[in-house]
Design a protein around this motif. Structure first.
Motif, mmCIF file in Angstrom:
data_model
loop_
_atom_site.group_PDB
_atom_site.id
_atom_site.type_symbol
_atom_site.label_atom_id
_atom_site.label_comp_id
_atom_site.label_asym_id
_atom_site.label_seq_id
_atom_site.Cartn_x
_atom_site.Cartn_y
_atom_site.Cartn_z
ATOM 1 N N ARG A 34 -25.309 -28.192 -43.495
ATOM 2 C CA ARG A 34 -25.454 -28.735 -44.851
ATOM 3 C C ARG A 34 -26.652 -28.135 -45.580
ATOM 4 O O ARG A 34 -26.772 -28.263 -46.795
ATOM 5 C CB ARG A 34 -25.591 -30.259 -44.778
ATOM 6 N N ALA A 35 -27.540 -27.477 -44.822
ATOM 7 C CA ALA A 35 -28.730 -26.882 -45.435
ATOM 8 C C ALA A 35 -28.366 -25.626 -46.217
ATOM 9 O O ALA A 35 -27.309 -25.017 -46.032
ATOM 10 C CB ALA A 35 -29.763 -26.548 -44.357
ATOM 11 N N VAL A 36 -29.268 -25.230 -47.098
ATOM 12 C CA VAL A 36 -29.135 -23.977 -47.840
ATOM 13 C C VAL A 36 -29.901 -22.901 -47.073
ATOM 14 O O VAL A 36 -31.085 -23.069 -46.769
ATOM 15 C CB VAL A 36 -29.696 -24.118 -49.274
ATOM 16 N N TRP A 37 -29.216 -21.795 -46.757
ATOM 17 C CA TRP A 37 -29.838 -20.682 -46.035
ATOM 18 C C TRP A 37 -29.993 -19.504 -47.005
ATOM 19 O O TRP A 37 -29.026 -19.079 -47.633
ATOM 20 C CB TRP A 37 -28.989 -20.260 -44.841
ATOM 21 N N VAL A 38 -31.205 -18.995 -47.107
ATOM 22 C CA VAL A 38 -31.458 -17.866 -48.005
ATOM 23 C C VAL A 38 -32.417 -16.890 -47.331
ATOM 24 O O VAL A 38 -33.091 -17.228 -46.349
ATOM 25 C CB VAL A 38 -32.070 -18.329 -49.350
ATOM 26 N N LYS A 39 -32.464 -15.695 -47.885
ATOM 27 C CA LYS A 39 -33.442 -14.713 -47.442
ATOM 28 C C LYS A 39 -34.737 -14.901 -48.232
ATOM 29 O O LYS A 39 -34.722 -14.955 -49.464
ATOM 30 C CB LYS A 39 -32.913 -13.290 -47.641
ATOM 31 N N GLY A 40 -35.835 -15.023 -47.492
ATOM 32 C CA GLY A 40 -37.137 -15.091 -48.126
ATOM 33 C C GLY A 40 -37.900 -13.797 -47.909
ATOM 34 O O GLY A 40 -37.520 -12.966 -47.083
ATOM 35 N N ARG A 41 -38.987 -13.634 -48.628
ATOM 36 C CA ARG A 41 -39.792 -12.417 -48.509
ATOM 37 C C ARG A 41 -41.262 -12.794 -48.557
ATOM 38 O O ARG A 41 -41.687 -13.592 -49.403
ATOM 39 C CB ARG A 41 -39.450 -11.437 -49.640
ATOM 40 N N ILE A 42 -42.032 -12.248 -47.623
ATOM 41 C CA ILE A 42 -43.470 -12.497 -47.613
ATOM 42 C C ILE A 42 -44.115 -11.710 -48.755
ATOM 43 O O ILE A 42 -43.938 -10.498 -48.868
ATOM 44 C CB ILE A 42 -44.087 -12.092 -46.265
ATOM 45 N N VAL A 43 -44.848 -12.426 -49.605
ATOM 46 C CA VAL A 43 -45.479 -11.782 -50.760
ATOM 47 C C VAL A 43 -46.997 -11.775 -50.648
ATOM 48 O O VAL A 43 -47.671 -11.104 -51.445
ATOM 49 C CB VAL A 43 -45.052 -12.465 -52.075
ATOM 50 N N GLU A 87 -46.195 -12.171 -36.900
ATOM 51 C CA GLU A 87 -46.239 -10.774 -37.323
ATOM 52 C C GLU A 87 -45.911 -10.772 -38.817
ATOM 53 O O GLU A 87 -44.809 -11.144 -39.214
ATOM 54 C CB GLU A 87 -45.219 -9.911 -36.572
ATOM 55 N N ALA A 88 -46.877 -10.373 -39.617
ATOM 56 C CA ALA A 88 -46.701 -10.535 -41.066
ATOM 57 C C ALA A 88 -47.132 -9.277 -41.816
ATOM 58 O O ALA A 88 -48.114 -8.625 -41.459
ATOM 59 C CB ALA A 88 -47.506 -11.741 -41.562
ATOM 60 N N TRP A 89 -46.359 -8.969 -42.857
ATOM 61 C CA TRP A 89 -46.741 -7.938 -43.807
ATOM 62 C C TRP A 89 -46.013 -8.223 -45.120
ATOM 63 O O TRP A 89 -44.960 -8.865 -45.147
ATOM 64 C CB TRP A 89 -46.404 -6.540 -43.294
ATOM 65 N N VAL A 90 -46.619 -7.793 -46.188
ATOM 66 C CA VAL A 90 -46.006 -8.004 -47.503
ATOM 67 C C VAL A 90 -44.686 -7.246 -47.561
ATOM 68 O O VAL A 90 -44.627 -6.049 -47.272
ATOM 69 C CB VAL A 90 -46.955 -7.540 -48.626
ATOM 70 N N GLY A 91 -43.634 -7.961 -47.925
ATOM 71 C CA GLY A 91 -42.312 -7.355 -48.001
ATOM 72 C C GLY A 91 -41.423 -7.701 -46.825
ATOM 73 O O GLY A 91 -40.214 -7.433 -46.872
ATOM 74 N N ARG A 92 -41.965 -8.299 -45.772
ATOM 75 C CA ARG A 92 -41.129 -8.654 -44.630
ATOM 76 C C ARG A 92 -40.133 -9.747 -45.031
ATOM 77 O O ARG A 92 -40.497 -10.741 -45.638
ATOM 78 C CB ARG A 92 -41.983 -9.149 -43.458
ATOM 79 N N GLU A 93 -38.870 -9.560 -44.659
ATOM 80 C CA GLU A 93 -37.856 -10.563 -44.929
ATOM 81 C C GLU A 93 -37.781 -11.575 -43.786
ATOM 82 O O GLU A 93 -37.887 -11.195 -42.610
ATOM 83 C CB GLU A 93 -36.483 -9.911 -45.122
ATOM 84 N N VAL A 212 -47.607 4.180 -40.696
ATOM 85 C CA VAL A 212 -47.714 5.512 -41.292
ATOM 86 C C VAL A 212 -47.185 5.510 -42.721
ATOM 87 O O VAL A 212 -47.517 6.403 -43.517
ATOM 88 C CB VAL A 212 -46.939 6.550 -40.443
ATOM 89 N N GLU A 213 -46.360 4.502 -43.067
ATOM 90 C CA GLU A 213 -45.875 4.391 -44.447
ATOM 91 C C GLU A 213 -46.872 3.684 -45.345
ATOM 92 O O GLU A 213 -46.654 3.556 -46.556
ATOM 93 C CB GLU A 213 -44.542 3.633 -44.485
ATOM 94 N N GLY A 214 -47.968 3.172 -44.767
ATOM 95 C CA GLY A 214 -48.988 2.517 -45.568
ATOM 96 C C GLY A 214 -48.875 1.005 -45.626
ATOM 97 O O GLY A 214 -49.593 0.362 -46.401
ATOM 98 N N THR A 215 -48.001 0.404 -44.809
ATOM 99 C CA THR A 215 -47.848 -1.048 -44.787
ATOM 100 C C THR A 215 -48.923 -1.669 -43.911
ATOM 101 O O THR A 215 -49.086 -1.280 -42.747
ATOM 102 C CB THR A 215 -46.461 -1.441 -44.238
#
Length: 284
Positions: A34-43, A87-93, A212-215
């Motif tokens: 019954r819950a709503v499932w969505v993709k979130g993103r770390i900002v 484990e966290a970085w900006v942009g992680r889903e 190496v991509e700068g994340t």
């Protein structure tokens, strides 16, 4: 009905709960369904305070959109909303679920998003029921039923365990690992009490590194760093999987050995369980 009769009918309650759980899952009425499932993103990514507990994980801010209204929510998660982020970085889903119409009560789901079908609870109830039935049969008919029953359960659970797949997938990802410099920016501290009342202090370093991509990545490292209580400010090398920085290790050799032990443990359980079940069947 006497006490003995009631005890003999102990199985009625877990059986009823399991049937209720599967019934609710079948018609789509479990909380997970019954819950709503969505993709979130770390900002936004914060940093645990030095000396604080590791339980809340890494403080992050998560953005997600409510599909019912289209409104975007940007909310903080400091371990109070579902799984703690280690484990966290900006942009992680990340997977996010919340009750319909109440997005502020969101929960981050990192470890068991497969429970969307709502069958995890009844599955656990069935496992407990089977364990109880084996104990009941052992009391009534003797130890051969313990060997047969527990042997069969151990074999089945080991066969269904994801540990071997997880270990092999991790080895595959880290086979192409990239080594980058890293630094310990904080060390968490948790105090536990053992069965004898003695205090056990656990330290977990908080490590930052840049891909190496700068994340910029922040991780709560539980293993692989020697003398973690004195590691603040230490510079080291992190090996991470190019496709997923959440898969990393400061010690590749130790990581491979840990994966080998995990696979070996499952194999031993399979062999021991099958042997016990066969022995029990022969003794019946």
């Amino acid at each position: 009905m006497g006490v003995d009769d009631v005890l003999r009918l102990w199985w009625v309650l877990p059986t009823g709960l399991a049937l209720l759980g599967y019934g609710l899952a079948l018609v789509g009425l479990t909380p997970a369904q019954r819950a709503v499932w969505v993709k979130g993103r770390i900002v936004e990514v914060g940093q645990p305070a030095h000396g604080a507990s590791k339980r809340p994980g890494i403080p992050v801010t998560i953005a997600f959109r409510d599909p019912a209204t289209g409104q975007e929510f940007v909310l903080s998660n400091v371990g109070k909303h579902g799984d703690s982020v280690e484990e966290a970085w900006v942009g992680r889903e990340v997977e996010v679920r919340h009750p319909r119409g109440r997005p502020h009560r969101f929960r981050v789901v990192l470890h068991s998003p497969e429970d969307k079908n709502g069958r995890y609870g009844p599955y656990c109830t069935v496992v407990l029921l089977l364990i109880g039935l084996v104990i009941h049969a052992t009391v009534l008919w003797g130890y051969p039923w313990a060997l047969l029953g527990f042997g069969a359960l151990v074999t089945a659970l080991a066969a269904l365990s994801p540990d071997i797949r997880t270990a092999r997938a991790r080895d595959t990802l880290l086979a192409e690992a990239i080594a980058v410099p890293a630094r310990v920016v904080a060390v968490t501290r948790d105090v536990y009490t053992d069965g004898e009342g003695d205090e056990i202090i656990n330290h977990a370093p908080v490590v930052t590194f840049t891909t190496v991509e700068g994340t910029e990545v922040t991780v709560l490292s539980r293993d692989g760093i020697p003398d973690p209580s004195r590691s603040l400010g230490r510079r080291l090398t992190i090996h991470y999987a190019p496709s997923d920085p959440a898969v990393y290790t400061p010690d590749p050799a130790a990581d491979r050995r840990a994966n080998e032990r995990a696979v070996g443990t499952i194999i031993i359980l399979l062999i021991a369980g099958a042997a016990a079940a066969v022995t029990g069947a022969i003794l019946l």
